[in-house]
Design a protein around this motif. Structure first.
Motif, PDB file in Angstrom:
ATOM      1  N   PRO A   1      36.841  34.327  66.198  1.00  0.00           N
ATOM      2  CA  PRO A   1      36.177  33.679  65.057  1.00  0.00           C
ATOM      3  C   PRO A   1      36.041  34.585  63.834  1.00  0.00           C
ATOM      4  O   PRO A   1      36.003  34.086  62.700  1.00  0.00           O
ATOM      5  CB  PRO A   1      34.805  33.296  65.622  1.00  0.00           C
ATOM      6  N   ASN A   2      35.961  35.896  64.037  1.00  0.00           N
ATOM      7  CA  ASN A   2      35.876  36.802  62.890  1.00  0.00           C
ATOM      8  C   ASN A   2      37.100  36.691  62.008  1.00  0.00           C
ATOM      9  O   ASN A   2      37.006  36.761  60.777  1.00  0.00           O
ATOM     10  CB  ASN A   2      35.719  38.242  63.387  1.00  0.00           C
ATOM     11  N   LEU A   3      38.264  36.514  62.618  1.00  0.00           N
ATOM     12  CA  LEU A   3      39.500  36.392  61.860  1.00  0.00           C
ATOM     13  C   LEU A   3      39.663  34.990  61.277  1.00  0.00           C
ATOM     14  O   LEU A   3      40.160  34.818  60.170  1.00  0.00           O
ATOM     15  CB  LEU A   3      40.693  36.724  62.752  1.00  0.00           C
ATOM     16  N   LEU A   4      39.244  33.977  62.034  1.00  0.00           N
ATOM     17  CA  LEU A   4      39.485  32.602  61.618  1.00  0.00           C
ATOM     18  C   LEU A   4      38.501  32.112  60.558  1.00  0.00           C
ATOM     19  O   LEU A   4      38.888  31.351  59.660  1.00  0.00           O
ATOM     20  CB  LEU A   4      39.418  31.674  62.833  1.00  0.00           C
ATOM     21  N   PHE A   5      37.244  32.538  60.654  1.00  0.00           N
ATOM     22  CA  PHE A   5      36.203  31.845  59.904  1.00  0.00           C
ATOM     23  C   PHE A   5      35.416  32.711  58.922  1.00  0.00           C
ATOM     24  O   PHE A   5      34.606  32.175  58.167  1.00  0.00           O
ATOM     25  CB  PHE A   5      35.204  31.200  60.884  1.00  0.00           C
ATOM     26  N   SER A   6      35.597  34.023  58.906  1.00  0.00           N
ATOM     27  CA  SER A   6      34.742  34.855  58.055  1.00  0.00           C
ATOM     28  C   SER A   6      34.866  34.490  56.579  1.00  0.00           C
ATOM     29  O   SER A   6      33.857  34.346  55.870  1.00  0.00           O
ATOM     30  CB  SER A   6      35.088  36.335  58.270  1.00  0.00           C
TER      31      SER A   6
ATOM     32  N   PHE B   1      25.842  33.791  61.011  1.00  0.00           N
ATOM     33  CA  PHE B   1      24.607  34.548  60.848  1.00  0.00           C
ATOM     34  C   PHE B   1      24.834  35.790  59.999  1.00  0.00           C
ATOM     35  O   PHE B   1      24.073  36.079  59.074  1.00  0.00           O
ATOM     36  CB  PHE B   1      24.082  34.936  62.240  1.00  0.00           C
ATOM     37  N   GLU B   2      25.898  36.527  60.294  1.00  0.00           N
ATOM     38  CA  GLU B   2      26.127  37.802  59.629  1.00  0.00           C
ATOM     39  C   GLU B   2      26.478  37.638  58.155  1.00  0.00           C
ATOM     40  O   GLU B   2      26.050  38.440  57.318  1.00  0.00           O
ATOM     41  CB  GLU B   2      27.230  38.581  60.349  1.00  0.00           C
ATOM     42  N   VAL B   3      27.267  36.619  57.809  1.00  0.00           N
ATOM     43  CA  VAL B   3      27.623  36.461  56.396  1.00  0.00           C
ATOM     44  C   VAL B   3      26.445  35.945  55.588  1.00  0.00           C
ATOM     45  O   VAL B   3      26.411  36.102  54.361  1.00  0.00           O
ATOM     46  CB  VAL B   3      28.848  35.536  56.209  1.00  0.00           C
ATOM     47  N   ALA B   4      25.442  35.340  56.257  1.00  0.00           N
ATOM     48  CA  ALA B   4      24.293  34.793  55.530  1.00  0.00           C
ATOM     49  C   ALA B   4      23.184  35.805  55.326  1.00  0.00           C
ATOM     50  O   ALA B   4      22.373  35.663  54.402  1.00  0.00           O
ATOM     51  CB  ALA B   4      23.736  33.578  56.281  1.00  0.00           C
ATOM     52  N   HIS B   5      23.108  36.843  56.166  1.00  0.00           N
ATOM     53  CA  HIS B   5      21.893  37.646  56.161  1.00  0.00           C
ATOM     54  C   HIS B   5      21.783  38.574  54.957  1.00  0.00           C
ATOM     55  O   HIS B   5      20.689  39.025  54.620  1.00  0.00           O
ATOM     56  CB  HIS B   5      21.760  38.431  57.475  1.00  0.00           C
TER      57      HIS B   5
ATOM     58  N   ALA C   1      37.651  51.189  47.785  1.00  0.00           N
ATOM     59  CA  ALA C   1      37.792  52.474  48.479  1.00  0.00           C
ATOM     60  C   ALA C   1      37.056  52.465  49.814  1.00  0.00           C
ATOM     61  O   ALA C   1      37.562  52.969  50.826  1.00  0.00           O
ATOM     62  CB  ALA C   1      37.262  53.601  47.596  1.00  0.00           C
ATOM     63  N   VAL C   2      35.863  51.888  49.829  1.00  0.00           N
ATOM     64  CA  VAL C   2      35.093  51.830  51.076  1.00  0.00           C
ATOM     65  C   VAL C   2      35.823  51.003  52.117  1.00  0.00           C
ATOM     66  O   VAL C   2      35.916  51.386  53.296  1.00  0.00           O
ATOM     67  CB  VAL C   2      33.691  51.264  50.800  1.00  0.00           C
ATOM     68  N   LEU C   3      36.360  49.850  51.711  1.00  0.00           N
ATOM     69  CA  LEU C   3      37.052  48.998  52.684  1.00  0.00           C
ATOM     70  C   LEU C   3      38.319  49.665  53.193  1.00  0.00           C
ATOM     71  O   LEU C   3      38.609  49.631  54.403  1.00  0.00           O
ATOM     72  CB  LEU C   3      37.386  47.649  52.044  1.00  0.00           C
TER      73      LEU C   3
ATOM     74  N   ALA D   1      34.861  38.720  53.599  1.00  0.00           N
ATOM     75  CA  ALA D   1      36.119  39.434  53.361  1.00  0.00           C
ATOM     76  C   ALA D   1      36.158  40.754  54.126  1.00  0.00           C
ATOM     77  O   ALA D   1      37.153  41.091  54.787  1.00  0.00           O
ATOM     78  CB  ALA D   1      36.287  39.691  51.862  1.00  0.00           C
ATOM     79  N   LYS D   2      35.065  41.505  54.059  1.00  0.00           N
ATOM     80  CA  LYS D   2      35.004  42.782  54.768  1.00  0.00           C
ATOM     81  C   LYS D   2      35.118  42.579  56.270  1.00  0.00           C
ATOM     82  O   LYS D   2      35.827  43.324  56.962  1.00  0.00           O
ATOM     83  CB  LYS D   2      33.695  43.494  54.428  1.00  0.00           C
ATOM     84  N   ARG D   3      34.437  41.560  56.780  1.00  0.00           N
ATOM     85  CA  ARG D   3      34.473  41.289  58.219  1.00  0.00           C
ATOM     86  C   ARG D   3      35.873  40.903  58.672  1.00  0.00           C
ATOM     87  O   ARG D   3      36.328  41.308  59.740  1.00  0.00           O
ATOM     88  CB  ARG D   3      33.468  40.182  58.529  1.00  0.00           C
TER      89      ARG D   3
END
Length: 431
Positions: free
Chosen positions: A72-77, A136-140, A238-240, A368-370
């Protein structure tokens, strides 16, 4: 006796709390994160054990179960990040994600008790809980900035990452004990309860200022806007690139670490567990000292320290040799310092990401980062396994440990090394 502290004693106890935890909204946010993180560690043990003991899963099926949780991290982030940025009630999204994960995990022991549990159901539960975790993670991030003043981003990230480190120390032991005494299906109920408690804490938060701004109507749905913003921002780009490089080589290392330590170095499972546990203690220390390092050396230099201190000590793993006490000592030092370094890295990088990103883009940038960071992990693992088979495990570990330090090079020609304080949002990159 009511069991509560007298008021003077309660006031004295509260003085020992960090300033942020004296504020009820942040304390509830932190409590929700902490309870959920400990529950995750229980599921990390209970769900795979249930697959093995309850459905007879073999190596291939275990790989599929792991993939079901990660895909799901690849499909939906990106997609969920774009949607969440346009939805004005991020906290509601987080509560729904918690309640959904609680229901999914609670259904597993019920199916087991009535004799209808199947491997297919476990795949589905892993996939759906993984999807809700992304939501949850993208919303927090938006809730975080509504609760925490900019000057306290580092300290707030240190507290939440400290909970994560503590969950790594105590969570697996608690999970193993629950599985051993209550069985794996019942242990999953503990994680379900943790999500319910997290949802309760989140529902009781009342931010001090208007939270969770939605994107203006004219910006479009913006699935790719997070990636475009990161590409335009010198700091986030640069961070990514740095963290992606580090993750590529680190997952090469992770794919071979247990194999190398247990077969070529001959460590017992008990000693291996001790080594990994010491890494968690190092992470806990890292969460405690990062704020002081940032105040002493600045956010930029401390981030550079994290990019080195996380991967560099792991060169002691392929370097280890000789009597067992010497090997164990080298591995303990490597894991302790690396655990310390990963917390320094995560806290500083997380604070930079939130500080540089305009609030209306927080979820899209997180998505995007995820996508990139989680996408590179299986590639690194496969590459590590392939190289290990082709040239040997130890040479591959040398490549992985030395190569991971190269992530630092992306940051050197940017403004990051000179940053003393957190930068302002990069509005030019968002144009």
């Amino acid at each position: 006796m009511t069991g509560t502290l007298p008021r003077p004693a309660a006031r004295r106890a509260r003085r020992w709390l960090p300033d942020l935890l004296r504020q009820a909204p942040f304390r509830r946010y932190w409590s929700a994160q902490t309870v959920s993180l400990f529950g995750d560690q229980i599921s990390a043990i209970a769900l795979p054990l249930l697959a093995v003991l309850g459905t007879g899963a073999g190596p291939a099926e275990m790989g599929y179960l792991t993939a079901a949780a990660l895909i799901p991290n690849l499909l939906f982030s990106l997609l969920l990040g774009a949607w969440v940025d346009r939805y004005p009630h991020k906290r509601r999204v987080m509560v729904i994600a918690d309640l959904g994960r609680a229901a999914l995990l609670a259904a597993v022991p019920v199916a087991y008790l009535v004799g209808v549990l199947s491997l297919g159901q476990l795949y589905l539960v892993a996939f759906l809980t993984g999807t809700l975790a992304v939501l949850f993670e993208v919303a927090h991030g938006a809730l975080f900035v509504s609760l925490v003043p900019r000057r306290d981003y580092v300290d707030a990230n240190a507290l939440t990452n400290g909970s994560r480190a503590m969950s790594y120390v105590a969570g697996p032991s608690a999970g193993g004990l629950l599985v051993q005494t209550l069985t794996a299906p019942v242990a999953l109920l503990a994680d379900a309860v943790s999500y319910l408690v997290s949802a309760l804490f989140l529902a009781r938060i009342r931010p001090a200022r208007a939270p969770e701004p939605a994107a203006p109507d004219g910006t479009g749905f913006g699935i790719g806007q997070g990636l475009r913003f990161v590409a335009r921002s010198r700091i986030l780009r640069a961070v990514l690139l740095g963290t992606t490089t580090l993750n590529l080589f680190n997952y090469m290392f992770a794919a071979l670490f247990v194999l190398y330590v247990s077969t070529e170095l001959g460590l017992s499972p008990g000693l291996l567990g001790l080594v990994i546990g010491v890494g968690s203690v190092g992470a806990l220390l890292g969460a405690a000292v990062t704020g002081r390092l940032v105040r002493r050396f600045g956010i930029g230099r401390t981030a550079l320290v994290g990019f080195v201190l996380f991967p560099a000590p792991l060169v002691l793993v392929p370097l280890a040799g000789g009597p067992t006490p010497v090997i164990v000592g080298a591995l303990l030092v490597a894991e302790f310092l690396s655990g310390l370094g990963v917390m320094v890295l995560d806290i500083t990088v997380g604070s930079l990401q939130v500080a540089v990103t305009p609030e209306r883009l927080l979820a899209r940038v997180a998505g995007a980062k995820r996508t990139v960071n989680y996408g590179i992990r299986p590639i690194g693992a496969v590459l590590g396994g392939s190289l290990g088979a082709a040239i040997g495990v130890r040479p591959t570990l040398w490549i992985a440990t030395v190569g991971a330090v190269a992530g630092l090079l992306w940051l050197l020609p940017t403004p990051i090394p000179g940053l003393r304080e957190l930068p302002e949002p990069d509005t030019s990159a968002a144009a």
